[in-house]
Every structure is written in structure tokens, then in C-alpha cells.
Design a protein around this motif. Structure first.
Motif, short mmCIF file in Angstrom:
data_model
loop_
_atom_site.label_atom_id
_atom_site.label_comp_id
_atom_site.label_asym_id
_atom_site.label_seq_id
_atom_site.Cartn_x
_atom_site.Cartn_y
_atom_site.Cartn_z
N LEU A 99 0.82 -1.21 0.00
CA LEU A 99 0.00 0.00 0.00
C LEU A 99 0.86 1.27 0.00
CD1 LEU A 99 -2.84 -0.91 2.54
CD2 LEU A 99 -2.69 -1.40 0.09
N PHE A 100 2.17 1.09 -0.11
CA PHE A 100 3.12 2.21 -0.11
C PHE A 100 3.14 2.94 1.24
CE2 PHE A 100 2.37 1.19 -4.47
CZ PHE A 100 3.64 1.22 -5.03
N GLN A 101 3.02 2.15 2.30
CA GLN A 101 3.21 2.65 3.65
C GLN A 101 4.62 2.28 4.11
OE1 GLN A 101 0.00 0.03 4.97
NE2 GLN A 101 -1.00 1.79 5.90
N ASN A 102 5.23 3.11 4.93
CA ASN A 102 6.48 2.74 5.57
C ASN A 102 6.18 1.66 6.61
OD1 ASN A 102 8.91 4.61 4.76
ND2 ASN A 102 7.09 5.93 4.82
N ALA A 103 6.79 0.48 6.45
CA ALA A 103 6.42 -0.68 7.25
C ALA A 103 7.66 -1.36 7.83
CB ALA A 103 5.64 -1.67 6.39
N GLN A 104 7.40 -2.30 8.72
CA GLN A 104 8.48 -3.08 9.33
C GLN A 104 8.72 -4.39 8.59
OE1 GLN A 104 10.48 -2.03 11.93
NE2 GLN A 104 9.40 -0.09 11.62
#
Length: 463
Positions: free
Chosen positions: A428-433
Motif C-alpha cells: 500500500l506504499f506505507q512505511n512498514a516493518q
């Protein structure tokens, strides 16, 4: 005589205990798995148990469970189509149990209480007043029985005849905001682009919200005709530049856009792929399924079995193009039963006849049959307009290492192609872990600002 009295007392006590458990199981139960809330409504009518399940952050719709079995203080609930099983024990007014979906499982505690929606913080969701014009629109698709598609057109202020982007959603029924997990990615994207001087048309998928039609039986090719209808509508307007109409597709939308462009090259000025598939569905789904299983902690022989099972099913589907859906469904049942017979015991127990039947029906539908066999390179190679293809490095659904090379090869003769893999972003183009789907709803960010700026600056530098 005393023995009879004691025996009768024992029976009465047992019956009272069963009635008590029945009463205690009735009602609304709320829990969560991997941070995602789930609600179960359990009822007992004339001794027959029933339940329905809701995933409130994904949908407001309740799905009936296929079966509910109660044995004393033990309860087991099954939802075959999604391979879901919950088995728990009533202890101190809570149900302590295990939630299983497919090959993955985890502990889940249900509490007897109504689900209270806690509005998650979504700092990027735009709020009025807006510095641009917003118009609700309706357009018709003549290639789909003249169904009417409803959407929103946003137009920047003080820009005459701006470039305009049509947003194309990912797989499954999506509204014009592509809303999921309380995020509204297309609303955020449309707001950003319009503030940057680019008009945006986003619409409810057919059969969703205010749009007519149905998703049933439709494939990516059918959805492509909806995009063509959107293009025709924009070309009829006088307040956008008909020579600067572009397509921005997310996930399956990135597969649909090249189909449209291949048949409408003069009508599409640019194409932005956001995690679009660059290879056929077979090579998209198998790695996706493996990575999803690993996120769920599935390893070893259990993982090997799941991969072999999916591979066998997908190959059967691909090799059965001339079969009717019903015949293919029957063939898939045979394939699955043969594979399950060789499965590890832990996997064998999960694939009941009901689950096998439900999965075979699901995988034999028109959309899946088309997606598995379709090679996007055929139409990507015909795209001559400027292309921006982006993937997040943590995307497990459309894995960049597999799909971006497909874009690069298919677009090798296109003179204006930008391909980017952005570190740390998920599907989703989120900054993730980790990139797992379990993070989607937990993250406050809807879309990484770097990605938003990349899209708008790329379009504005060309138009």
C-alpha cells in the motif's frame, strides 16, 4: 433408592450446566488476531447453534459461519470459504482459543462485549475546506449493458485545462477511495495530485457503492472497459485537456491500464503503475502465497505441502482453458483430494471436504482463470507513452524482484520509462516493518509522502 436420587440429581446438574453454557455462549464476542479485530455473533435457537463473523476494519458485512459446534464449555466455529476455524474454551467469561486460517494460526481470546469502533488516527486523510473544485459525476459503459459508474472528479483551481489522471483500483470490489483497513489511499492520492495542479477522476468499481453492474463473472478485461468509459467521459468535458489523460493503476489496476492503452494509444498520455504485476498471475500468486504463509509462521513440510498444493491447482487451471467452470471445479476437487491424501497430518486435518469444495469453487471462477494465465507483457510492450512503475521493497503481494524486471523487459523499446523500488514500503506504499498485511491497518500512514511527491513531480515534469 439413594442411588436413584443421586443419579437423577447428577442428570439435573448436567442439564443445568449445558443450559448455562448455551446462555453464556449467546451474544456478541469480540477479539483480535494479529491486531485485526474480529466480531462473532453467536445464537442458540431451539438447540441449534449459529454464528456470523465480521472483520469490522475491513467490512461492515457479517458472514455466516458454516457450522457451530458446542460441547460443554468447548466451541468450534467453521467458515469454509476462507478456511477459517476457531476453537475455544469458555473460561471465566472469556473464550480462550485458537484462530486458524489456511495454514496459519494464532491464539485469540474472545470477550463477551459489543465491538466499539475506535476511529484510528489517519493524519493524511484530507479535511475540508479544500482548495480545489469537487464534482460528483456519473458516466456510462456501453460495453457493459450501459451500466452507470459513479465517481468524483477533482479539478485544481486557477489551472485551465489541466492534465487529468484516472485512478484504477486493485483486485476485489473497491469504492472510489479504495478504502480498506480504515485507510482511503485514493482519497489521499487524489487530494495530493489536485493540490499539485493535476485533475483526478476516481470512481466506485462496478457493483460497488453508487455504481451499477456486478463483480460476478467479470475479469480484468471487463474492468478495462470501465476505464475506457471513464476516458470517453473525460474527453467529452471542456475543462480538462483531452490530450493529457493518464492512468494510475494500483495492483490489478496496474495490469488493467496497459490493456486500455494498447487499444487506445492516442487517448492515453501517461501511465503510472503502483505495484502493478509485471509477470503472469501464476508467477505473482505462488511467491505471494509462500511469503504470506511464512508471515504466519508456516515452515518445513507444512509449507512445502501448501506450495505444492497451490502449484498443482494453478497448473490445472491454466491447462483447462476449454473446460466449463463447473467441470474445472470438479477437476480441482480431484486434484486437491489427491494432494491432501499425501499431506502432513497437521495440514490434512484442515482440508475437510467442505474446505476443498469451497476452494475449488473459488479458484474456478472467471477472474482467477483469467488472472493466472494472462501475461501483461503482451500489452505492456505496446505502451509507448511515458511510464512510471513503482514498487515498495517490502511488498509481498506483488514482489518487486519478480515484477519490476517484467516491466523493464516489456518496456525496453519505450523511450520514457522510470522504474523505482522504494525502500521500506509495503504493497500500500506505507512505511512498514515487515510488509505483512497485518500491518496495513495498524499503521497511521496511508501513503508515503515521498511516493506522492514522486508521482506528482513525474507527471508535472512531462505535462
Amino acid at each position: 433408592m439413594k442411588t436413584v436420587v443421586h443419579s437423577a440429581l447428577w442428570v439435573v446438574t448436567l442439564l443445568f450446566s449445558l443450559i448455562t453454557f448455551a446462555q453464556e455462549f449467546n451474544g456478541s464476542w469480540t477479539g483480535a488476531i494479529q491486531g485485526m479485530p474480529l466480531v462473532f455473533e453467536i445464537s442458540n435457537i431451539n438447540g441449534e447453534y449459529a454464528a456470523k463473523m465480521q472483520s469490522p476494519t475491513q467490512s461492515k458485512t457479517y458472514i455466516p459461519m458454516n457450522s457451530v459446534m458446542v460441547d460443554g464449555n468447548q466451541i468450534t466455529m467453521l467458515l469454509d470459504v476462507y478456511k477459517i476455524k476457531y476453537k475455544g474454551e469458555l473460561i471465566d467469561s472469556k473464550i480462550i482459543g485458537t484462530f486458524t486460517q489456511g495454514a496459519g494460526s494464532g491464539k485469540m481470546i474472545l470477550e463477551k462485549k459489543e465491538y466499539v469502533e475506535v476511529k484510528p488516527n489517519r493524519p493524511q486523510e484530507p479535511k475540508a475546506p479544500f482548495p480545489y473544485h469537487i464534482e460528483d459525476v456519473v458516466f456510462t459503459n456501453p460495453k457493459a449493458n450501459d451500466i452507470k459508474l459513479a465517481g468524483t472528479l477533482t479539478l485544481p483551481n486557477n489551472v485551465n485545462n489541466p492534465a487529468v489522471a484516472i485512478l484504477i483500483s486493485g483486485s476485489g470490489p473497491q469504492d472510489r477511495n479504495e478504502e480498506l483497513f480504515d485507510h482511503k489511499p485514493f482519497l489521499v492520492l487524489a487530494d495530493h495530485l489536485t493540490r499539485k495542479g493535476i485533475a483526478v477522476l476516481r470512481y466506485d468499481d462496478r457493483g460497488v457503492a453508487q455504481s451499477q453492474g456486478t463483480q460476478k463473472g467479470a475479469t480484468s478485461e471487463d474492468f478495462a472497459t470501465d476505464v475506457e468509459a471513464a476516458i470517453a467521459y473525460l474527453k467529452s468535458r471542456k475543462d480538462v485537456d483531452s490530450k493529457k489523460i493518464g492512468l494510475i493503476g494500483h495492483s490489478e489496476g496496474g495490469l488493467i491500464a496497459p490493456m486500455v492503452i494498447a487499444d487506445n494509444r492516442r487517448n492515453v498520455a501517461f501511465f503510472v503503475s503502483l505495484a502493478g504485476p509485471g509477470v503472469d498471475g501464476y508467477h505473482v500468486l505462488l511467491p505471494q502465497i509462500e511469503k504470506s504463509l511464512r508471515f504466519q509462521g508456516v515452515v518445513g513440510s507444512q509449507l512445502d505441502f501448501e506450495k505444492k498444493l497451490m502449484d498443482a491447482m494453478f497448473l490445472k487451471i491454466i491447462d483447462s482453458k476449454k473446460l466449463s467452470s463447473q467441470v474445472l471445479e470438479n477437476e480441482l476437487v480431484i486434484v486437491m483430494k489427491k494432494k491432501v491424501a499425501e499431506a502432513p497430518d497437521v495440514s490434512k486435518a484442515k482440508y475437510t471436504d467442505e474446505v476443498i469444495s469451497a476452494l475449488s469453487k473459488q479458484f474456478s471462477d472467471d477472474w482467477m482463470r483469467f488472472f493466472l494465465s494472462y501475461d501483461p507483457a503482451t500489452n505492456l510492450s505496446k505502451v509507448k507513452c511515458p511510464v512510471l512503475a513503482i514498487n515498495g521493497s517490502l511488498d509481498y503481494q506483488v514482489i518487486p524482484e519478480i515484477n519490476l524486471p517484467g516491466f523493464e523487459t516489456a518496456l525496453s523499446k519505450n523511450k520514457d520509462v522510470t522504474i523505482k523500488k522504494i525502500a521500506g514500503l509495503n504493497h500500500l506504499f506505507q512505511n512498514a516493518q515487515t510488509g505483512s498485511a497485518g500491518e496495513y491497518g495498524q499503521l497511521e500512514e496511508t501513503i508515503d509522502p515521498r511516493t506522492l511527491n514522486l508521482i506528482s513531480s513525474w507527471i508535472n515534469s512531462r505535462f
